[in-house]
Design an enzyme around this catalytic site. Sequence first.
Site: not given
Ligand code: SAM
Length: 213
Positions: A69, A118, A154, A192, A194
């Site tokens: 993360e 993301d 989603d 999760t 999210y």
């Molecule tokens: N997987 C979790 C969930 O489903 O609840 C979090 C989803 S959140 C929309 C996406 C997460 O990916 C964020 O916490 C973001 O900081 C992390 N993230 C995005 N790009 C990343 C990268 N290149 N390396 C590590 N983490 C990353």
Amino acid sequence: MRARHKKWAAPYIAAHPQTIVTDPDQLQGEWEDRFPKKQPIYLEIGTGKGQFIDTIAKLHPEINFIGIELEESVVAMALKKVIAHHRSNVQLIEGNANQVVDFFKPHQIQCLFLNFSDPWPKKRHAKRRLTSSRFLPRYHEILAPNAPIKFKTDNRNFFEYSLKSMNNYGLKFDDITLDLHHSKENEHNIVTEYEEKTMSHGPIYRIVAHFPD
Ligand code: SAM
């Protein structure tokens, strides 16, 4: 996931070096030494606040899990869960998945989870998507032969983009689900944070795929 800056996060992370790594490239893939048992390693990229990794680690003590993360305040919340529940089969990395090939030995990982990554909807940001052609070769390097990538989203556009991107790279599809929560696959689904928030708004798409030999 942007979280408000948490003052406690940095000292908390610094106080738990046995469970979280902030300089994973220095380990040169020596992950076995950080787990009590030598067993398969599954990786989650974008672990968020850790609900998924904490739950799956409880259900599967026969597997070691690593979560990467980017955000300090977010990974600190995941760390809190893992520490509170004594999950000795979980290690966390505060780091960027861009560098994943520096964190692991070739073919060291037996399964990769991309949970609600993301979507980076703007075209000019497409390379940042965790299923883009920038990332797939890196996953190819660290994944064991036939090891699956399990991707959930989603976001329909991101799902379609990911299907094309994986297909263009030559991945083989094991399963494609257009509405995970109303499919038989849902029986083993681990929700999760999210997912919990968004699942009432529309379907969850899932792709399971592996690299060709
Ligand atoms: N997987 C979790 C969930 O489903 O609840 C979090 C989803 S959140 C929309 C996406 C997460 O990916 C964020 O916490 C973001 O900081 C992390 N993230 C995005 N790009 C990343 C990268 N290149 N390396 C590590 N983490 C990353």
